[in-house]
Design a protein around this motif. Structure first.
Motif, PDB file in Angstrom:
ATOM      1  N   ILE A 190       0.866  -1.172  -0.085  1.00  0.00           N
ATOM      2  CA  ILE A 190       0.033   0.046  -0.060  1.00  0.00           C
ATOM      3  C   ILE A 190       0.943   1.143  -0.020  1.00  0.00           C
ATOM      4  O   ILE A 190       0.594   2.194  -0.651  1.00  0.00           O
ATOM      5  CB  ILE A 190      -1.006  -0.031   1.063  1.00  0.00           C
ATOM      6  N   GLU A 191       1.971   1.217   0.835  1.00  0.00           N
ATOM      7  CA  GLU A 191       2.965   2.411   0.952  1.00  0.00           C
ATOM      8  C   GLU A 191       3.478   2.745  -0.380  1.00  0.00           C
ATOM      9  O   GLU A 191       3.404   3.646  -0.928  1.00  0.00           O
ATOM     10  CB  GLU A 191       4.144   2.107   1.925  1.00  0.00           C
ATOM     11  N   LYS A 192       3.523   1.614  -1.359  1.00  0.00           N
ATOM     12  CA  LYS A 192       4.129   2.089  -2.625  1.00  0.00           C
ATOM     13  C   LYS A 192       3.146   2.488  -3.745  1.00  0.00           C
ATOM     14  O   LYS A 192       3.281   3.116  -4.788  1.00  0.00           O
ATOM     15  CB  LYS A 192       4.872   0.773  -3.320  1.00  0.00           C
ATOM     16  N   LEU A 193       1.652   2.133  -3.396  1.00  0.00           N
ATOM     17  CA  LEU A 193       0.678   2.478  -4.419  1.00  0.00           C
ATOM     18  C   LEU A 193       0.170   3.884  -3.856  1.00  0.00           C
ATOM     19  O   LEU A 193      -0.547   4.843  -4.974  1.00  0.00           O
ATOM     20  CB  LEU A 193      -0.374   1.573  -4.086  1.00  0.00           C
ATOM     21  N   VAL A 194       0.488   4.228  -2.966  1.00  0.00           N
ATOM     22  CA  VAL A 194       0.040   5.706  -2.452  1.00  0.00           C
ATOM     23  C   VAL A 194       0.826   6.751  -3.095  1.00  0.00           C
ATOM     24  O   VAL A 194       2.110   6.703  -3.118  1.00  0.00           O
ATOM     25  CB  VAL A 194      -0.006   5.725  -0.832  1.00  0.00           C
ATOM     26  N   GLU A 195       0.065   7.780  -3.834  1.00  0.00           N
ATOM     27  CA  GLU A 195       0.987   8.954  -4.456  1.00  0.00           C
ATOM     28  C   GLU A 195       1.617   9.905  -3.470  1.00  0.00           C
ATOM     29  O   GLU A 195       2.648  10.417  -3.864  1.00  0.00           O
ATOM     30  CB  GLU A 195      -0.075   9.918  -5.005  1.00  0.00           C
ATOM     31  N   ILE A 220      -8.694   7.628   1.084  1.00  0.00           N
ATOM     32  CA  ILE A 220      -8.476   6.870   2.479  1.00  0.00           C
ATOM     33  C   ILE A 220      -7.624   7.767   3.363  1.00  0.00           C
ATOM     34  O   ILE A 220      -8.222   7.971   4.309  1.00  0.00           O
ATOM     35  CB  ILE A 220      -7.912   5.342   2.297  1.00  0.00           C
ATOM     36  N   PHE A 221      -6.593   8.075   2.757  1.00  0.00           N
ATOM     37  CA  PHE A 221      -5.685   9.050   3.533  1.00  0.00           C
ATOM     38  C   PHE A 221      -6.007  10.369   3.771  1.00  0.00           C
ATOM     39  O   PHE A 221      -5.529  11.077   4.654  1.00  0.00           O
ATOM     40  CB  PHE A 221      -4.100   8.796   3.164  1.00  0.00           C
ATOM     41  N   ASN A 222      -6.948  11.162   3.025  1.00  0.00           N
ATOM     42  CA  ASN A 222      -7.142  12.323   3.031  1.00  0.00           C
ATOM     43  C   ASN A 222      -8.305  12.499   4.167  1.00  0.00           C
ATOM     44  O   ASN A 222      -8.460  13.339   4.809  1.00  0.00           O
ATOM     45  CB  ASN A 222      -7.881  12.913   1.932  1.00  0.00           C
ATOM     46  N   SER A 223      -9.057  10.931   4.584  1.00  0.00           N
ATOM     47  CA  SER A 223     -10.165  10.986   5.271  1.00  0.00           C
ATOM     48  C   SER A 223      -9.727  10.729   6.795  1.00  0.00           C
ATOM     49  O   SER A 223     -10.607  10.937   7.735  1.00  0.00           O
ATOM     50  CB  SER A 223     -11.359  10.107   5.028  1.00  0.00           C
ATOM     51  N   SER A 224      -8.461  10.679   7.153  1.00  0.00           N
ATOM     52  CA  SER A 224      -8.184  10.020   8.418  1.00  0.00           C
ATOM     53  C   SER A 224      -7.565  11.163   9.061  1.00  0.00           C
ATOM     54  O   SER A 224      -7.295  12.328   8.580  1.00  0.00           O
ATOM     55  CB  SER A 224      -7.106   8.828   8.329  1.00  0.00           C
ATOM     56  N   PHE A 230     -12.472   3.630  -6.548  1.00  0.00           N
ATOM     57  CA  PHE A 230     -11.568   3.706  -5.288  1.00  0.00           C
ATOM     58  C   PHE A 230     -10.203   4.410  -5.923  1.00  0.00           C
ATOM     59  O   PHE A 230      -9.619   4.256  -6.994  1.00  0.00           O
ATOM     60  CB  PHE A 230     -11.383   2.427  -4.955  1.00  0.00           C
ATOM     61  N   LYS A 231      -9.799   5.362  -4.986  1.00  0.00           N
ATOM     62  CA  LYS A 231      -8.441   5.854  -4.771  1.00  0.00           C
ATOM     63  C   LYS A 231      -7.715   5.701  -3.349  1.00  0.00           C
ATOM     64  O   LYS A 231      -8.608   6.110  -2.404  1.00  0.00           O
ATOM     65  CB  LYS A 231      -8.581   7.250  -5.344  1.00  0.00           C
ATOM     66  N   TRP A 232      -6.449   5.518  -3.428  1.00  0.00           N
ATOM     67  CA  TRP A 232      -6.043   5.481  -1.907  1.00  0.00           C
ATOM     68  C   TRP A 232      -6.036   6.858  -1.506  1.00  0.00           C
ATOM     69  O   TRP A 232      -6.110   7.173  -0.282  1.00  0.00           O
ATOM     70  CB  TRP A 232      -4.764   4.670  -2.071  1.00  0.00           C
ATOM     71  N   SER A 233      -5.931   8.001  -2.138  1.00  0.00           N
ATOM     72  CA  SER A 233      -5.876   9.349  -1.532  1.00  0.00           C
ATOM     73  C   SER A 233      -7.242   9.572  -0.891  1.00  0.00           C
ATOM     74  O   SER A 233      -7.102  10.301   0.074  1.00  0.00           O
ATOM     75  CB  SER A 233      -5.563  10.345  -2.761  1.00  0.00           C
TER      76      SER A 233
END
Length: 144
Positions: free
Chosen positions: A105-110, A140-144, A135-138
């Motif tokens: 996941i770390e590698k997939l995240v922009e 997930i990480f913008n909502s936490s 679905f976009k990983w961003s």
């Protein structure tokens, strides 16, 4: 024995000083030169194995120590949840799988994000339902 490893000495010794605290028991002192040119010294009470076998065992033991150090640093187990070999193996394997997934996941995240923040974001979004095609990983990480 590993290729490139050379036995420098294999002798029987007593530990300590002749005039102070010297052991009654004798031990084997084995010195090797490993394939990288590093001199290693082993002290053992194992008499029935060849020096090459003892050197190999100690090197394997060191690899196990490094593995457990990696487990402590990366998997963050506070305690083992079970006492049986099976329970411990399941916990270690599950921890390694989780770590591997987080690294993927770390590698997939922009954006640059730490493993702990990946864990937190997944925990916070665990019960959310996302449409796969959007679905976009961003998100997930913008909502936490």
């Amino acid at each position: 024995m590993d290729l490139g490893t050379q036995i420098l000495c294999d002798k029987v010794v007593k530990l300590g000083s002749l005039y102070t605290y010297q052991t009654k028991e004798t031990y084997r002192l084995i010195k090797i030169l490993d394939k990288t040119g590093k001199e290693l010294t082993f002290i053992t009470n194992i008499d029935e194995l060849f020096s090459e076998e003892i050197a190999w065992l100690y090197k394997k033991r060191w690899e196990i120590e490094i593995f457990f150090k990696w487990i402590k640093q990366n998997l963050k187990f506070k305690t083992f949840i079970g006492r049986s070999l099976n329970a411990i193996m399941i916990q270690i394997i599950t921890g390694i799988m989780t770590f591997a997934i987080f690294k993927i996941i770390e590698k997939l995240v922009e954006i640059k994000i730490s493993l702990i923040n990946i864990k937190r974001a997944i925990k916070n979004n665990f019960f959310e339902i996302y449409e796969a095609s959007k679905f976009k990983w961003s998100d997930i990480f913008n909502s936490s």
